[in-house]
Scaffold this active site. Structure first.
Site, PDB file in Angstrom:
ATOM      1  N   ARG A   1       0.800  -1.224   0.000  1.00 21.79           N
ATOM      2  CA  ARG A   1       0.000   0.000   0.000  1.00 21.79           C
ATOM      3  C   ARG A   1       0.836   1.279   0.000  1.00 21.79           C
ATOM      4  O   ARG A   1       0.516   2.232  -0.716  1.00 21.79           O
ATOM      5  CB  ARG A   1      -0.905  -0.009   1.219  1.00 21.79           C
ATOM      6  CG  ARG A   1      -1.959  -1.070   1.104  1.00 21.79           C
ATOM      7  CD  ARG A   1      -2.765  -1.197   2.351  1.00 21.79           C
ATOM      8  NE  ARG A   1      -3.850  -2.136   2.112  1.00 21.79           N
ATOM      9  CZ  ARG A   1      -4.712  -2.539   3.023  1.00 21.79           C
ATOM     10  NH1 ARG A   1      -4.625  -2.086   4.255  1.00 21.79           N
ATOM     11  NH2 ARG A   1      -5.666  -3.386   2.723  1.00 21.79           N
TER      12      ARG A   1
ATOM     13  N   HIS B   1      -5.796   5.479   6.396  1.00 24.94           N
ATOM     14  CA  HIS B   1      -6.585   4.274   6.557  1.00 24.94           C
ATOM     15  C   HIS B   1      -6.335   3.552   7.869  1.00 24.94           C
ATOM     16  O   HIS B   1      -7.241   3.038   8.492  1.00 24.94           O
ATOM     17  CB  HIS B   1      -6.252   3.342   5.383  1.00 24.94           C
ATOM     18  CG  HIS B   1      -6.979   2.052   5.409  1.00 24.94           C
ATOM     19  ND1 HIS B   1      -8.351   1.989   5.498  1.00 24.94           N
ATOM     20  CD2 HIS B   1      -6.548   0.761   5.366  1.00 24.94           C
ATOM     21  CE1 HIS B   1      -8.722   0.714   5.497  1.00 24.94           C
ATOM     22  NE2 HIS B   1      -7.663  -0.043   5.440  1.00 24.94           N
TER      23      HIS B   1
ATOM     24  N   LEU C   1      -7.147  -7.697  10.141  1.00 25.88           N
ATOM     25  CA  LEU C   1      -8.151  -8.606  10.684  1.00 25.88           C
ATOM     26  C   LEU C   1      -7.439  -9.765  11.367  1.00 25.88           C
ATOM     27  O   LEU C   1      -7.827 -10.214  12.450  1.00 25.88           O
ATOM     28  CB  LEU C   1      -9.056  -9.118   9.564  1.00 25.88           C
ATOM     29  CG  LEU C   1      -9.776  -8.048   8.752  1.00 25.88           C
ATOM     30  CD1 LEU C   1     -10.723  -8.685   7.748  1.00 25.88           C
ATOM     31  CD2 LEU C   1     -10.553  -7.123   9.657  1.00 25.88           C
TER      32      LEU C   1
END
Lengths: 646, 246, 220
Positions: free
Chosen positions: A337, A408, A448
């Site tokens: 990213r 983010h 996650l």
């Protein structure tokens, strides 16, 4: 205080097994007597509270939303990584570990990351048992897809709503424990202060958001699972309520803050379109599997596209610059990213950006639609395309999407040791709230994994190593002076905000802070800008405490007060981020210092001087924080310049 | 764009509420409904008035926190969206917009447009899960699940618990919400073990909390932001008969 | 079991089953009614009436029928009251959701049908039982043929009857598919068929009933 990361000795592969074999445990009879406070009900908080409840501890769990199911983990789209190697494409625990360390630009702790990779497989098993409807093949077996920063397909997903399904799984487990009476739930309740007694975390002060009453809660241990602080930028992909206040309260009470400057700017978000905008919408990274990112090769063409004189579909193939494929042939559109975000910024800054603001690049699916057919694309990304169309009123099947990076995730957070304990004994931080596993950049589908690893499989073990020594500690009365004192502090802060009675809304200050952060502490930073940012934030903070206006009273449902308290903390946290960014004179992962780059514009680390975790100690309001260094030792991995080119 | 807004104001649960009229001007058509309310609130704060309270959080249609009954429709006049995903371009310039809170006995008003939806949590707590403890579970691939089943389960599992189904239903029935969870778990082999106990407990809790009865009107399905189908209600009915009568 | 019948779904199932039974009864009722139109001075019709009033099996069914009516009505009213209570504060703006139109008015059409039923009983069933005096023109308590003809010769009565039938059609329009949904029969292939049959039924049955007064009034 000397930082002790408590990393177990022995070979990397044995550390966690050895730890568990030798740690202290609490007997069932004693578990019933021990109370644990968990703040936050995202993946980490819900899974931890549920698991601790199952084990027999008395758990109190808090969330500011009206239900635990609303925590922002719910918005994670893409997937969750695990080293299952179901596709037989060469994955292994070691490779997941290696990719995560490398993706984090060699700024994470080896032992933590290896443990994360080890338990990743258990998470998938657990979630399937809970009924999480992961995507499946026609054979009935689980399907995987690939994600940024990896050359294997190890991401499990449930359409574009993986976070939602995992959170609902954890929420189910939590609900079960609430039903059994092992866990008590406090929704619409926000933590306002930490109670420390004799150097140990012993409780929290909360505000009932419906009545405005302050409440005191005791716990033998306190677990913060309060997420990240990306909202310091005002515009981010975080939920409106996501905040860094619990972490700041802990920081002010003596917990060190780890690597605050490591912020992840996600490359695929819908571009900003107006001043009124309240948040940025993420388009899942999975889109980069089939979408190709480009800008025009010619600045004049870009200009025409910006003015709407030309449509992107009119730009011929040879006039398009697929800059990620050009710069990073090995990973192409699937670079990590931070790399993808910076590359987009570089193109836009150079004048090749598109969209009305010039701050956007194209994400084009026309090739994929040609290759796979519209139906396949619809199956894979249908809901994302629909979401995009609802927001922008453009059809991504016909015209390329426009995307731009947005804040983010924050890799930084409360410093924790191997046991996930902060520098305050009995205070734990899990999930995004801690700094631990992602180094300077987090790979997609790893948040996650980390949240659930901490909550289901790590904290429930490590917390016992502490609580085993607390079995003789009785439940303290909340009438104790330390509770009264902590409540007084919280009340004074509220009163102080009302006392300002100025002329400007909380949001107006938050937006100004956001602009400072984005301009100077965003995707690319430099000494001059950071120095300026620190000054600007200090001035803004002063102004805030002189001119903010909060309507209503403390003793009612008052969202403006909630925001005001959070923004007050952001105004301190923003400065801390800038201080950390200024001190780290290297570029690594999400932290890119313009002074430190390779000739072709890649991040240039300085392993000699900066291969450490920066842990900041609070020294008082408007005092410079004190830096502590936790050196990072890489024993199992060769530290290299990250290379996604070949 | 300019709008006249008729908004329900109510100081707290016990206070008597009323509609107040507000005007907003110069609203961008690209702005979301909640961003429009943000701008109104900014105005109100400038005038040192209490802003309008409404629930919201993620602002990307997944947390289920936002609500609002807009011109007679939960989440407004678009399909498959939550209020945060509703854009002002869906309205006519100069339009009068009525904004009411969810109305149901089981969802009492907290303040203005904010309601208490903890009844949904209580229904889930009654049995909306598979009671598996952490650890000690088989390998994830031990039980193959037909793709079609998994997809159907996912369709139901998408529920965000926003309460639009209750708000839209003329009977304030929670059948779609409960059916979505019952269906999601009943469709999967893992969920079969407790299926009977689950559906009975959840339906009993739903009835106890004062939701209305289903009359198969279909308003819930029409307004569900995740477009969950009432076929799930039929499935829940089947599950309920199976559990109660066999 | 008591729990089951007290649950919302249990009550709904009773509504559905009773309703479907009543719907089937309508077919029997209609087929007998249509015999009125046979040009034999009411001989076949009267025969059918005699069979229906004397056969033991039919007598037993009659008990079920009345039971169904009673339960369907009582459950319907209980459910409706619960539904009203579930929303103590109403919306100011009326609902604009896309819904099955007739489903919103089941209680209203249902209550109107109930009123019709009372009139209908006053005219026929109570006469048979001797609770109501034999109307003018009829020879004896079982002379339904003449009772029918006389009533339908009255345009006011006939048109009222026809209007009631239209409203019954509205009730049935939602009833059939709703009953199947409540019974848990919702299937991607069969439900559209059920819906089609339900709608056809809701049109044809009331049409059949309404045709008789219309015919008697204008063509008899």
């Amino acid at each position: 205080m000397e930082l002790n990361s408590k990393i177990p000795s022995g070979p990397l592969e044995q550390k966690w097994t050895q730890y568990r074999a030798h740690q202290h445990l609490v007997s069932p009879a004693n578990k019933r007597k021990l109370e644990i406070i968990v703040v936050g009900t995202g993946l980490a908080g819900a899974s931890a509270a549920a698991t601790l409840g199952e084990l027999g501890f008395k758990v109190k769990v808090f969330c500011f939303q009206d239900s635990p199911r609303r925590a922002h983990s719910i918005a994670a789209q893409g997937g969750i990584n695990a080293a299952k190697n179901y596709p037989n494409d060469g994955d292994s625990i070691y490779r997941l570990f290696y990719d995560t360390i490398k993706g984090g630009d060699y700024r994470a702790r080896e032992a933590n990351v290896y443990r994360l990779a080890e338990v990743s497989n258990c998470i998938i098993d657990q979630c399937v048992a809970q009924g999480v409807p992961f995507a499946r093949e026609y054979s009935g077996y689980l399907e995987n897809r690939s994600f940024g920063g990896a050359q294997v397909s190890r991401t499990f997903y449930a359409r574009g709503q993986t976070g939602q399904q995992l959170l609902l799984g954890a929420y189910g487990a939590l609900s079960h424990q609430i039903h059994l009476g092992n866990v008590k739930l406090f929704p619409r309740t926000e933590m306002l202060n930490l109670v420390v007694i004799d150097g140990k975390a012993r409780g929290i002060i909360t505000r009932n958001l419906v009545t405005g009453e302050l409440e005191r809660h005791f716990g033998h241990a306190v677990v913060l699972a309060t997420g990240g602080y990306g909202n310091v930028f005002f515009l981010s992909t975080n939920a409106m309520g996501s905040n860094g206040s619990a972490a700041m309260q802990a920081y002010r009470k003596g917990a060190y803050f780890g690597n605050p400057c490591y912020t992840q700017i996600h490359p695929t978000c819908i571009p900003v379109h107006g001043d009124y905008q309240s948040k940025l919408t993420l388009m899942s990274e999975s889109l980069r599997n089939d979408g190709r990112i480009w800008v025009p090769k010619d600045k004049e063409v870009a200009e025409k596209l910006r003015k709407g004189l030309l449509k992107p579909t009119d730009v011929k193939e040879e006039d398009r610059d697929y800059y990620l494929e050009r710069r990073y042939p090995a990973f192409g559109n699937l670079v990590p990213r931070d790399v993808a975000s910076r590359a987009a910024k570089e193109r836009c800054d150079a004048g090749y950006g598109v969209g009305s603001t010039g701050l956007a690049v194209y994400l084009d699916f026309s090739d994929a639609i040609k290759r796979l057919g519209r139906k396949v694309i619809e199956e894979r990304y249908g809901n994302l395309f629909q979401m995009y169309e609802k927001i922008t009123a453009e059809n991504p099947y016909e015209t390329p999407m426009m995307i731009y990076p947005a804040t983010h995730y924050t890799m930084g957070g409360l410093w924790v040791d191997y046991e996930l304990m902060t520098t305050i004994p009995g205070l734990y931080a899990i999930g995004e709230a801690n700094f631990s596993d992602h180094g300077a950049n987090r790979l997609g589908a790893s948040a996650l994994m980390q949240g659930l690893a901490d909550g289901y499989f790590i904290l429930p073990y490590t917390i016992q190593n502490y609580l085993a020594h607390e079995i003789r500690t009785p439940s303290f009365s909340t009438e104790m002076s330390e509770f009264a004192e902590a409540e007084r502090e919280a009340r004074e802060r509220i009163d102080a905000i009302f006392a300002v009675n100025g002329n400007h809304s909380v949001d107006s200050f938050h937006k100004r802070l956001g602009h400072i952060m984005w301009d100077y502490v965003g995707m690319a930073r430099n000494r001059e800008g950071l120095t300026k940012a620190i000054e600007l934030i200090r001035a803004l903070r002063k102004e805030y405490w002189k001119d903010v206006y909060v309507p209503g009273s403390p003793y009612e449902f008052n969202p403006e007060l909630e925001k005001a308290l959070r923004v007050a903390d952001f105004l301190e946290l923003g400065e801390l981020m800038a201080i950390d960014a200024l001190h780290r004179e290297e570029s690594c992962g999400g932290h890119f210092r313009e002074e430190y780059q390779t000739p072709d514009g890649e991040a240039l680390r300085n392993d000699e001087q900066f291969a450490y975790v920066a842990a900041w100690e609070y020294k008082g309001q408007d005092q410079a924080p004190m830096l502590h260094k936790e050196p990072l030792h890489f024993e199992s991995i060769e530290v290299k310049q990250r290379n996604y080119k070949e | 764009m300019d709008f006249t807004l008729k908004i329900w104001r109510q100081e707290n649960a016990k206070a008597k509420g009323r509609f107040e009229t507000y005007h907003v001007t110069n609203i961008s058509p690209d702005c979301s409904f909640l961003e429009m309310l943000d701008q109104l609130n900014e105005q109100l704060i400038q005038q040192k008035q209490m802003p309008i309270c409404f629930d919201h959080d993620c602002r990307e249609g997944i947390c289920g926190m936002c609500s609002l009954y807009i011109n007679g429709r939960p989440h407004g006049n678009d399909t498959g969206v939550t209020t945060c995903q509703l854009h002002m371009r869906r309205f006519k310039d100069g339009e009068t917009i009525w904004i009411e809170p969810w109305r149901a006995k089981a969802f009492p008003v907290i303040r203005d447009l904010v309601v208490d939806r903890s009844a949904f949590d209580k229904i889930i707590q009654a049995g909306g899960y598979i009671s598996v403890s952490t650890g000690g579970v088989p390998d994830a691939n031990a039980i193959p699940i037909p793709k079609e089943k998994a997809e159907l389960a996912m369709d139901a599992a998408q529920c965000i618990g926003c309460g639009a189904c209750v708000a839209a239903c003329k009977n304030a029935s929670a059948m779609l919400f409960v059916a979505a969870k019952v269906s999601h778990l009943a469709l999967l082999p893992q969920g079969q073990v407790e299926a009977k106990r689950r559906v009975k407990a959840m339906v009993a809790k739903m009835d106890e909390l004062g939701f209305g009865n289903c009359t198969n009107t279909g308003a819930c399905e029409a307004e569900c932001p995740k477009e969950i189908k009432i076929t799930n209600i039929a499935r829940m009915n089947r599950e309920f008969y199976k559990a109660s009568l066999t | 079991m008591a729990k089951f019948f007290n649950s919302s779904i249990g009550k709904k199932l009773m509504m559905a089953l009773m309703g479907l039974f009543l719907a089937v009864f309508l077919v029997v009722h209609l087929s007998i009614n249509l015999l009125v139109l046979k040009n034999d001075g009411g001989e076949s019709y009267q025969k059918a009436v005699e069979f229906m009033t004397s056969n033991v099996l039919i007598k037993i069914m009659e008990v079920f029928l009345f039971g169904s009516f009673a339960l369907h009505i009582i459950y319907g009213i209980i459910l409706q009251i619960q539904n009203w209570l579930a929303r103590p504060v109403r919306y100011v703006k009326t609902n604009h959701s896309q819904t099955s139109f007739f489903s919103k008015y089941m209680i209203h059409t249902g209550l109107i049908i109930f009123i019709f039923l009372i009139i209908h009983f006053m005219n026929f069933y109570f006469v048979k039982l001797g609770w109501v005096a034999i109307p003018e023109g009829a020879t004896h308590r079982h002379d339904f043929y003449n009772m029918v003809i006389n009533l339908f010769k009255n345009p006011f009565y006939s048109w009222l009857y026809i209007i009631f039938m239209v409203l019954m059609g509205f009730h049935l329009h939602h009833a059939i598919q709703s009953a199947f949904q409540t019974m848990g029969w919702n299937h991607p292939i069969y439900t559209p068929i059920v819906k089609f049959i339900g709608v056809a039924y809701a049109i044809l049955i009331p049409l059949g009933f309404a045709f008789i007064p219309f015919y008697v009034l204008y063509f008899f």
